[in-house]
Design an enzyme around this catalytic site. Structure first.
Site, PDB file in Angstrom:
ATOM      1  N   HIS A   1     -11.119  -3.277   3.902  1.00 12.26           N
ATOM      2  CA  HIS A   1     -11.347  -2.850   5.082  1.00 12.26           C
ATOM      3  C   HIS A   1     -12.130  -1.705   5.601  1.00 12.26           C
ATOM      4  O   HIS A   1     -11.718  -0.774   6.303  1.00 12.26           O
ATOM      5  CB  HIS A   1      -9.878  -2.324   5.330  1.00 12.26           C
ATOM      6  N   ASP A   2     -12.564  -0.813   4.604  1.00  5.65           N
ATOM      7  CA  ASP A   2     -12.844   0.477   4.625  1.00  5.65           C
ATOM      8  C   ASP A   2     -14.748   0.453   4.314  1.00  5.65           C
ATOM      9  O   ASP A   2     -15.474   0.692   4.372  1.00  5.65           O
ATOM     10  CB  ASP A   2     -12.655   1.214   3.653  1.00  5.65           C
TER      11      ASP A   2
ATOM     12  N   ASP B   1       0.422  -0.927   0.179  1.00  4.13           N
ATOM     13  CA  ASP B   1       0.173  -0.037   0.071  1.00  4.13           C
ATOM     14  C   ASP B   1       1.021   1.229   0.187  1.00  4.13           C
ATOM     15  O   ASP B   1       1.307   1.638   0.397  1.00  4.13           O
ATOM     16  CB  ASP B   1      -1.009  -0.233   1.303  1.00  4.13           C
TER      17      ASP B   1
ATOM     18  N   GLU C   1      -6.613   3.462  -5.862  1.00  5.30           N
ATOM     19  CA  GLU C   1      -7.660   3.197  -4.815  1.00  5.30           C
ATOM     20  C   GLU C   1      -8.606   5.424  -5.837  1.00  5.30           C
ATOM     21  O   GLU C   1      -8.445   6.115  -5.318  1.00  5.30           O
ATOM     22  CB  GLU C   1      -7.980   3.545  -3.002  1.00  5.30           C
TER      23      GLU C   1
ATOM     24  N   ASP D   1      -3.221   4.523  -1.871  1.00  5.14           N
ATOM     25  CA  ASP D   1      -4.767   4.965  -0.651  1.00  5.14           C
ATOM     26  C   ASP D   1      -4.511   6.815  -1.666  1.00  5.14           C
ATOM     27  O   ASP D   1      -3.770   7.126  -1.970  1.00  5.14           O
ATOM     28  CB  ASP D   1      -3.811   5.746  -0.407  1.00  5.14           C
TER      29      ASP D   1
HETATM   30  C1  NOJ Z   1      -8.467   5.089   2.159  1.00  7.49           C
HETATM   31  C2  NOJ Z   1      -7.957   4.350   2.983  1.00  7.49           C
HETATM   32  O1  NOJ Z   1      -8.189   2.500   3.028  1.00  7.49           O
HETATM   33  C3  NOJ Z   1      -8.398   4.133   4.197  1.00  7.49           C
HETATM   34  O2  NOJ Z   1      -8.624   2.584   5.174  1.00  7.49           O
HETATM   35  C4  NOJ Z   1      -8.061   5.089   4.936  1.00  7.49           C
HETATM   36  O3  NOJ Z   1      -8.757   5.232   6.765  1.00  7.49           O
HETATM   37  C5  NOJ Z   1      -7.796   6.220   4.314  1.00  7.49           C
HETATM   38  N1  NOJ Z   1      -7.537   6.006   2.965  1.00  7.49           N
HETATM   39  C6  NOJ Z   1      -6.556   7.110   4.882  1.00  7.49           C
HETATM   40  O4  NOJ Z   1      -5.345   6.652   4.703  1.00  7.49           O
END
Ligand code: NOJ
Length: 545
Positions: free
Chosen positions: A337-338, A109, A276, A211
């Site tokens: 994971h979000d 990542d 992402e 990210d």
């Molecule tokens: C996206 C990530 O997937 C998330 O988990 C994170 O909190 C935010 N970006 C900030 O880095």
């Protein structure tokens, strides 16, 4: 045998990240090796045989770098160091070697939009206005009356500007105040991050998931974001989604940065750059870049964000296929994971249908750890919430903890994840829902995933083959995948009620190769095909007319 060799040679004309399956590991939750309740790199190494058995081709690790852990690793204080919770650099090197020994790939990542507020770059930047690194971050005076520079909000709630007493200016943070945004208009920042990329690529990793790629550059004039259409403007309303982030994200200049990252990736052989990006399809596809020199795979989150509704999903698949640039390779994601886990979002009954979709649509699939055994969001009591998004917005139920819980390996203590109480609790049924219980059970989700992954390897049509939509209605989605002489029909019932597959123009005959109901495997399917509620079929066609 000949068939297998022919398939292998077809696949070899494509790159690994086009025909492979990606598996995301959230390192805190995969396997703990030193009984501190948190997963680590040696733990992951000990589970690589499982991943190989499952058949995935590539492992993507959420951040394992030095970090104060304000956002569980997405706040990095040293891009080239491993956090001791996860192990050492030697552990990392060992992991990379072991992944490669098994013929798999490893992605890391990259978090270029922001650092931790403890990163030496930021500590320097905030030390004085004339520090050489001052311009590495986004500093701004308050408005005349001392107010905030503009109305931008943090994704995690509240204002996105934090006042610094020492230097009497605000700095911008799209996420936590402990995650100041870098100033990507500064060439020194660009160069520093390209060197971070080279450090890991030199080690031999196979690419990056980047990210929040669409956040990286902000409007040079820092104009106010307009309220979301329909929502009424209220200066006290500090909820991110109530505004349209037209000036704080997705700026035209971001594509120059992505191109730069791609150029670094291309200094090495067959590495991949994944972005992402949460944007509508027409904007998402611009991240492939001019002449496809942007991200190889701008993550496609349609299946995560759309309601589980056959007409809407059918339309989105076709819109996406139609919007892809020439030679732009598609991809699909079902969990991360979000977001809530798929089995919680669409329900247990639909989880296999969703897997069948993920693994038969055209493009690279990404599986989120644990989805292959049907892990669900775990209810976390309020006083155990640790996710800053959940803690900052307690009334909105947006904590991401429920989808980040430890992998359920066995019926042993703590589901075989750790000998110590895990950092997040397990569900009450982990003794029943786990890898051990599902491994040899042909009716299990795990067996279903594994068979599907194997079929993708055995049949190029299912993998790099062409896609043709066939029929959709209020309940069903169906499409054909084809390559050479092989054709497969996939029919997915997204509803709980029985349905009839009856396209007007064509009729199909074939053998059911895989289905959500094991009993149907091997049966002939023809003409009007009847499906049970929550049923999905993968049919190898013998003729079409
Ligand atoms: C996206 C990530 O997937 C998330 O988990 C994170 O909190 C935010 N970006 C900030 O880095």
């Amino acid at each position: 045998m000949e068939q297998v060799i022919a398939q292998a040679s077809v696949l070899s004309q494509h790159l690994w990240w086009q025909h492979g399956v990606i598996y995301q590991i959230y390192p805190r939750s995969f396997q703990d090796s030193n009984d501190d309740g948190v997963g680590d790199l040696p733990g992951i190494i000990s589970r690589l045989d499982y991943l190989q058995w499952l058949g995935v081709d590539c492992v993507w690790l959420s951040p394992v770098f030095s970090s104060p852990m304000a956002d569980f690793g997405y706040d990095i204080s040293d891009y080239q160091g491993i956090h001791p919770l996860f192990g050492t650099m030697d552990d990392f090197d060992e992991l990379l070697k072991e992944v490669h020994n098994r013929g798999m790939k490893l992605l890391l990542d990259l978090v270029p939009n922001h650092t931790s507020d403890q990163h030496p770059w930021f500590l320097e930047s905030k030390s004085s206005r004339d520090n050489p690194k001052r311009d590495w971050y986004i500093w701004h005076d308050g408005k005349n009356d001392g107010g905030l520079p503009n109305n931008w909000l943090s994704v995690f709630g509240g204002h996105a500007w934090e006042w610094d007493d020492t230097t009497q200016q605000y700095y911008y943070h799209a996420f936590l105040k402990e995650q100041p945004d870098l100033n990507w208009r500064n060439p020194e920042v660009q160069e520093a991050m390209m060197n971070v990329m080279r450090f890991w690529l030199d080690k031999g990793i196979d690419g990056f998931r980047v990210d929040v790629m669409w956040h990286m550059i902000k409007d040079a004039q820092l104009r106010d974001n307009p309220p979301f259409p329909g929502s009424t403007y209220d200066a006290n309303d500090l909820i991110y989604d109530h505004y349209t982030p037209v000036y704080s994200t997705d700026q035209p200049e971001v594509h120059d940065i992505v191109r730069m990252m791609r150029a670094v990736t291309d200094e090495y052989d067959e590495r991949v750059l994944i972005g992402e990006i949460y944007l509508p399809i027409h904007k998402l596809v611009t991240y492939y870049g001019q002449d496809n020199k942007g991200a190889h795979l701008p993550f496609n989150f349609q299946l995560l964000t759309l309601p589980w509704d056959a007409p809407q999903i059918a339309m989105a698949i076709d819109e996406y296929e139609g919007a892809l640039p020439e030679n732009g390779w598609p991809n699909w994601v079902l969990g991360n994971h979000d977001k809530p886990r798929i089995s919680s979002r669409v329900g247990r009954a639909q989880a296999k249908v969703a897997a069948l979709m993920l693994l038969t649509l055209r493009g690279t699939p990404t599986i989120y750890y644990g989805d292959e055994i049907g892990m669900r969001d775990v209810p976390i009591p309020m006083n155990e919430i640790v996710d800053p998004q959940g803690l900052n917005m307690p009334d909105l139920n947006v904590s991401r903890d429920p989808s980040r819980t430890p992998m359920q390996w066995s019926s042993d203590i703590n589901a075989g994840f750790s000998g110590h109480k895990p950092w997040l609790r397990l569900p009450i049924n982990s003794g029943r829902v786990n890898v051990d219980r599902q491994k040899d059970n042909e009716y299990s989700k795990l067996s279903f995933y594994r068979k599907l992954i194997r079929l993708r390897k055995e049949h190029a049509a299912l993998n790099i083959g062409d896609y043709r939509p066939i029929y959709a209605d209020q309940q069903l989605i169906s499409y054909i995948r084809e390559w050479g002489d092989e054709q497969f029909l996939i029919i997915l019932n997204l509803s709980h009620r029985p349905a009839y597959f009856k396209p007007r123009q064509e009729s199909f005959t074939g053998t059911i190769l895989l289905g959500t109901e094991v009993e149907r495997i091997g049966m002939i399917a023809e003409d009007i095909i009847t499906l049970g509620g929550d049923e999905g079929l993968l049919i190898q066609l013998s003729n079409t007319k």
